[in-house]
Design a protein around this motif. Structure first.
Motif, PDB file in Angstrom:
ATOM      1  N   LYS A   1      -7.949-103.862  -5.258  1.00 17.77           N
ATOM      2  CA  LYS A   1      -6.897-102.855  -5.085  1.00 17.77           C
ATOM      3  C   LYS A   1      -7.049-101.733  -6.102  1.00 17.77           C
ATOM      4  O   LYS A   1      -6.935-100.552  -5.770  1.00 17.77           O
ATOM      5  CB  LYS A   1      -5.526-103.513  -5.214  1.00 17.77           C
ATOM      6  CG  LYS A   1      -4.368-102.550  -4.980  1.00 17.77           C
ATOM      7  CD  LYS A   1      -3.027-103.259  -5.078  1.00 17.77           C
ATOM      8  CE  LYS A   1      -1.882-102.286  -4.853  1.00 17.77           C
ATOM      9  NZ  LYS A   1      -0.558-102.969  -4.968  1.00 17.77           N
ATOM     10  N   THR A   2      -7.337-102.095  -7.341  1.00 16.04           N
ATOM     11  CA  THR A   2      -7.486-101.080  -8.385  1.00 16.04           C
ATOM     12  C   THR A   2      -8.729-100.240  -8.156  1.00 16.04           C
ATOM     13  O   THR A   2      -8.705 -99.009  -8.304  1.00 16.04           O
ATOM     14  CB  THR A   2      -7.567-101.744  -9.774  1.00 16.04           C
ATOM     15  OG1 THR A   2      -6.418-102.592  -9.951  1.00 16.04           O
ATOM     16  CG2 THR A   2      -7.593-100.713 -10.877  1.00 16.04           C
TER      17      THR A   2
ATOM     18  N   ASP B   1      -8.083-109.847  -5.714  1.00 14.12           N
ATOM     19  CA  ASP B   1      -7.264-108.870  -4.989  1.00 14.12           C
ATOM     20  C   ASP B   1      -6.861-107.719  -5.892  1.00 14.12           C
ATOM     21  O   ASP B   1      -6.881-106.547  -5.476  1.00 14.12           O
ATOM     22  CB  ASP B   1      -6.011-109.545  -4.420  1.00 14.12           C
ATOM     23  CG  ASP B   1      -6.341-110.461  -3.251  1.00 14.12           C
ATOM     24  OD1 ASP B   1      -7.448-110.309  -2.679  1.00 14.12           O
ATOM     25  OD2 ASP B   1      -5.505-111.318  -2.915  1.00 14.12           O
ATOM     26  N   ALA B   2      -6.488-108.030  -7.126  1.00 14.30           N
ATOM     27  CA  ALA B   2      -6.100-106.974  -8.070  1.00 14.30           C
ATOM     28  C   ALA B   2      -7.283-106.075  -8.383  1.00 14.30           C
ATOM     29  O   ALA B   2      -7.139-104.847  -8.487  1.00 14.30           O
ATOM     30  CB  ALA B   2      -5.551-107.595  -9.349  1.00 14.30           C
ATOM     31  N   ARG B   3      -8.471-106.666  -8.517  1.00 11.78           N
ATOM     32  CA  ARG B   3      -9.662-105.868  -8.803  1.00 11.78           C
ATOM     33  C   ARG B   3      -9.991-104.940  -7.639  1.00 11.78           C
ATOM     34  O   ARG B   3     -10.286-103.767  -7.833  1.00 11.78           O
ATOM     35  CB  ARG B   3     -10.855-106.778  -9.120  1.00 11.78           C
ATOM     36  CG  ARG B   3     -10.728-107.511 -10.449  1.00 11.78           C
ATOM     37  CD  ARG B   3     -12.053-108.125 -10.858  1.00 11.78           C
ATOM     38  NE  ARG B   3     -12.428-109.237  -9.997  1.00 11.78           N
ATOM     39  CZ  ARG B   3     -12.101-110.511 -10.216  1.00 11.78           C
ATOM     40  NH1 ARG B   3     -11.367-110.831 -11.288  1.00 11.78           N
ATOM     41  NH2 ARG B   3     -12.475-111.462  -9.386  1.00 11.78           N
TER      42      ARG B   3
ATOM     43  N   LEU C   1      -9.410-107.752 -14.878  1.00 10.84           N
ATOM     44  CA  LEU C   1      -8.200-108.151 -14.165  1.00 10.84           C
ATOM     45  C   LEU C   1      -8.339-109.598 -13.699  1.00 10.84           C
ATOM     46  O   LEU C   1      -9.429-110.063 -13.374  1.00 10.84           O
ATOM     47  CB  LEU C   1      -7.954-107.227 -12.971  1.00 10.84           C
ATOM     48  CG  LEU C   1      -7.612-105.762 -13.326  1.00 10.84           C
ATOM     49  CD1 LEU C   1      -7.549-104.915 -12.070  1.00 10.84           C
ATOM     50  CD2 LEU C   1      -6.291-105.694 -14.087  1.00 10.84           C
TER      51      LEU C   1
END
Length: 315
Positions: free
Chosen positions: A239-240, A235-237, A231
């Motif tokens: 959150k996932t 932040d995306a990492r 990703l």
């Protein structure tokens, strides 16, 4: 109980559960943490079932698997704790031969079922993260129901030979089981016959349930981690990865004690018997108690719904 040590019976009508040998004087005190864990497990898992049933937004594959896990946990702890408490509180140690074998089946069936549910949840996370476009079409409600049924049948099929084999052995030495429940090897070790078939089968099933399921879970999470690290943003990492956190904590809480118990039973011959039994009971009660707490705290939808239930509404 006066005839329980005789050597002239081959088909005992009852077994005698000793509880925790060597710690009989402390049974009442030992019952307090175990009873507390059981109450938390009952309340927590029924809360999970109630919330998922009454909240339409939670009607999805992950939460359906969570419901199957909650039911599995309820059966797993209820199959052992009431009898354990009757031993600790009322010295009610007798258990019918057929009831003992039934308890043996439920313990091993739902332990294997719980492992299978964790594997199914890992597959759900894999589809949601690695192939999100196909997640909703692949894991439709009928498919989820079939996976849940397959997991239960898997656990039943693996567990059923244990009581069937135990039933056929002659028990001509004693009917006293040095345990709080009818655990497979604790029962068949009383037989006056060559029980290598039961022993080898129990070891094989334990390895299949723990090692094979852990292998498939590890494969799923290897792919999940590869997808997460690909990703673009931190932040995306985070959150996932956070969506998998509760599942990973529950897996660790289930498999680490299970592996430790398996190793100590097979190789820890110098470990005190009372430690074996205490830890075996903890292993049966810890996942049912912790699972609803882990998923309730780390899953936002469930956490918010629980807060709504217990937070007064001021008008």
């Amino acid at each position: 109980m006066s005839d329980s040590n005789t050597t002239d019976f081959t088909n005992p009508s009852t077994f005698i559960l000793l509880g925790i040998p060597g710690l009989e004087a402390a049974h009442v005190w030992i019952s307090i943490p175990f009873c507390t864990m059981y109450i938390i497990a009952i309340l927590g898992n029924f809360t999970i079932l109630f919330i998922v049933k009454t909240e339409p937004s939670l009607h999805g594959p992950m939460y359906y698997f969570l419901c199957v896990l909650a039911v599995t946990d309820l059966v797993l702890c209820t199959s052992t704790v009431p009898k354990m408490m009757s031993i600790f509180w009322f010295n009610s140690r007798e258990i019918d031969f057929s009831a003992c074998l039934t308890q043996m089946f439920f313990i091993h069936c739902f332990f294997a079922t719980e492992s299978g549910i964790f594997m199914a949840m890992a597959f759900d996370h894999y589809m949601a993260i690695c192939d999100p476009l196909r997640h909703s079409t692949t894991l439709r409600n009928p498919i989820v129901a079939k996976i849940g049924l397959a997991v239960i049948l898997h656990g039943s099929t693996l567990a059923l030979p244990c009581p069937l084999l135990a039933r056929q052995w002659p028990y001509c030495r004693t009917n006293i089981i040095p345990h709080t429940c009818c655990e497979h090897m604790a029962v068949v070790n009383l037989a006056c016959a060559d029980i290598r078939i039961s022993s080898y089968y129990g070891l094989t099933v334990a390895n299949l349930v723990i090692c094979l399921d852990m292998f498939f879970i590890a494969v799923s999470y290897t792919q999940i981690l590869r997808a997460i690290f690909s990703l673009p943003t931190k932040d995306a990492r985070l959150k996932t990865f956070g969506t998998c956190g509760s599942h990973l904590f529950a897996i660790l809480a289930f498999y680490i004690p299970g592996l430790f118990t398996l190793l100590t039973y097979r190789f820890g011959h110098h470990v005190a018997l009372h430690f074996h039994i205490l830890f075996a009971n903890v292993c049966l009660l810890e996942p049912p108690m912790l699972n609803p707490i882990i998923f309730g705290v780390r899953t936002k939808q469930i956490r918010d719904r629980v807060l709504q239930l217990f937070t007064p509404k001021w008008t």
